[in-house]
Design a protein around this motif. Structure first.
Motif, short mmCIF file in Angstrom:
data_model
loop_
_atom_site.label_atom_id
_atom_site.label_comp_id
_atom_site.label_asym_id
_atom_site.label_seq_id
_atom_site.Cartn_x
_atom_site.Cartn_y
_atom_site.Cartn_z
N LYS A 107 4.30 -10.47 -9.04
CA LYS A 107 3.59 -11.28 -8.11
C LYS A 107 2.22 -11.62 -8.25
N ILE A 108 1.74 -12.84 -8.12
CA ILE A 108 0.42 -13.33 -8.44
C ILE A 108 0.04 -13.95 -7.21
N GLU A 109 -1.10 -13.63 -6.05
CA GLU A 109 -1.54 -14.15 -4.98
C GLU A 109 -2.83 -14.42 -4.98
N ILE A 110 -3.31 -15.80 -4.64
CA ILE A 110 -4.56 -15.96 -4.51
C ILE A 110 -5.14 -16.00 -2.92
N THR A 111 -6.18 -15.38 -2.66
CA THR A 111 -6.55 -15.18 -1.25
C THR A 111 -7.39 -16.20 -0.64
N ASP A 112 -8.19 -16.98 -1.40
CA ASP A 112 -9.01 -18.11 -0.55
C ASP A 112 -9.18 -19.11 -1.89
N LEU A 113 -8.95 -20.44 -1.56
CA LEU A 113 -9.31 -21.60 -2.38
C LEU A 113 -10.08 -22.49 -1.48
N ARG A 114 -11.07 -23.13 -1.75
CA ARG A 114 -12.04 -24.05 -1.05
C ARG A 114 -11.96 -25.40 -1.80
N LEU A 115 -11.91 -26.44 -1.01
CA LEU A 115 -11.94 -27.73 -1.51
C LEU A 115 -13.61 -28.00 -1.04
N LEU A 116 -14.40 -28.23 -2.29
CA LEU A 116 -15.82 -28.83 -2.28
C LEU A 116 -16.00 -30.21 -1.73
N SER A 117 -16.88 -30.37 -1.06
CA SER A 117 -17.40 -31.55 -0.58
C SER A 117 -18.48 -32.27 -1.65
N ASP A 118 -18.63 -33.43 -1.28
CA ASP A 118 -19.49 -34.23 -2.49
C ASP A 118 -20.86 -33.67 -3.02
N ASP A 119 -21.43 -32.85 -1.46
CA ASP A 119 -22.69 -31.88 -2.00
C ASP A 119 -22.37 -30.70 -2.53
N GLY A 120 -21.11 -30.46 -3.01
CA GLY A 120 -20.86 -29.32 -3.54
C GLY A 120 -20.53 -27.87 -2.66
N LEU A 121 -20.55 -28.32 -1.33
CA LEU A 121 -20.30 -27.08 -0.38
C LEU A 121 -18.95 -27.16 -0.13
N PRO A 122 -18.60 -25.75 0.32
CA PRO A 122 -17.00 -25.74 0.78
C PRO A 122 -16.77 -26.40 1.88
N ASN A 123 -15.50 -26.95 2.01
CA ASN A 123 -15.03 -27.87 2.89
C ASN A 123 -13.66 -27.06 3.57
#
Length: 248
Positions: A107-123
């Motif tokens: 099993k493989i699990e990823i605990t945290d994914l972030r979509l970045l905004s236009d200025d490169g910050l996490p959204n």
């Protein structure tokens, strides 16, 4: 108070309509992450991911070390923290190395994914997604970030201010309407005693008219009875001879 409740409900409905009218396309937020290969280098595991990113923005594996890749084998669960790992827009391939990970991967699990905004910050954020599970027959993950993630913060602030102002105006209007209704009701109640007195006066007048009519009827009846009695007796008994009919 019911006017205030109605006004608030209408304002909330208007706010909802404005929010749903924002130019955001949900289908542009989708992505797919597939496990293309798992290779070994001693006890280390190298996981190759094929990523199809249709979100329109880069996807980051966590933010400032917040993401862990958890790999479960027959020997136990092992983890690694990918640093500054991002998947750009479109198709890409990434390798994740788990330094010490003995045994066959289950099993493989990823605990945290972030979509970045236009200025490169996490959204927007996704947590604890499973991209591989032999027991469930899973070799990939397809999902989407919230379709509202592309809306700038200032838009939400503007909508909040609009909602507060709209509800405030609606409450003021409802209060004024309610106050006017109470004022009209007070005026009607102020004239209510006069209305009751007029009703009593009308009833007294009606009783007086009825008594006067009965008295007149009694007087007319008495005069008729006296005339009949006198015309039927002789003059020496107080009677009189009635005049002859007209034309005789």
């Amino acid at each position: 108070m019911r006017y205030i409740y109605k006004a608030i409900v209408l304002c909330l409905i208007a706010l909802l309509l404005v929010g749903t009218a924002l130019p955001v396309a949900a289908e542009d937020m989708e992505f797919t992450m597939s496990v293309a290969d798992i290779s070994e280098f001693g006890d280390a595991k190298i996981i190759t991911l094929d990523i199809d990113n249709d979100t329109g923005s880069p996807i980051s594996f966590g933010w400032v070390g917040s993401c862990e890749v958890l790999v479960t084998t027959a020997e136990g669960t092992y983890s690694t923290t990918p640093h500054m790992l991002k998947a750009g827009q479109g198709n890409s391939t990434l390798n994740i190395t788990v330094p010490s990970c003995p045994g066959e991967v289950e099993k493989i699990e990823i605990t945290d994914l972030r979509l970045l905004s236009d200025d490169g910050l996490p959204n927007e954020q996704l947590e604890n997604i499973v991209i591989y599970d032999t027991a469930e027959g899973i070799t990939s993950y397809s999902g989407e970030f919230s379709s509202l993630s592309g809306v700038p913060t200032f838009v939400w602030i503007g909508l909040g201010i609009f909602a507060v102002v709209a509800i405030g105006i609606a409450c003021i209007i409802a209060f004024v309407i309610d106050k006017q209704k109470k004022a009209r009701a007070a005026k009607v109640n102020a004239f209510a005693p006069f209305g009751e007195n007029m009703a009593g006066i009308n009833m007294a007048q009606q009783m007086h008219d009825q008594a006067h009519q009965q008295f007149n009827q009694q007087m007319n009846q008495q005069q008729f009875n006296d005339f009949t009695r006198q015309s039927g007796t002789t003059m020496d008994m107080g009677g009189f001879i009635p005049p002859p009919p007209p034309g005789v």
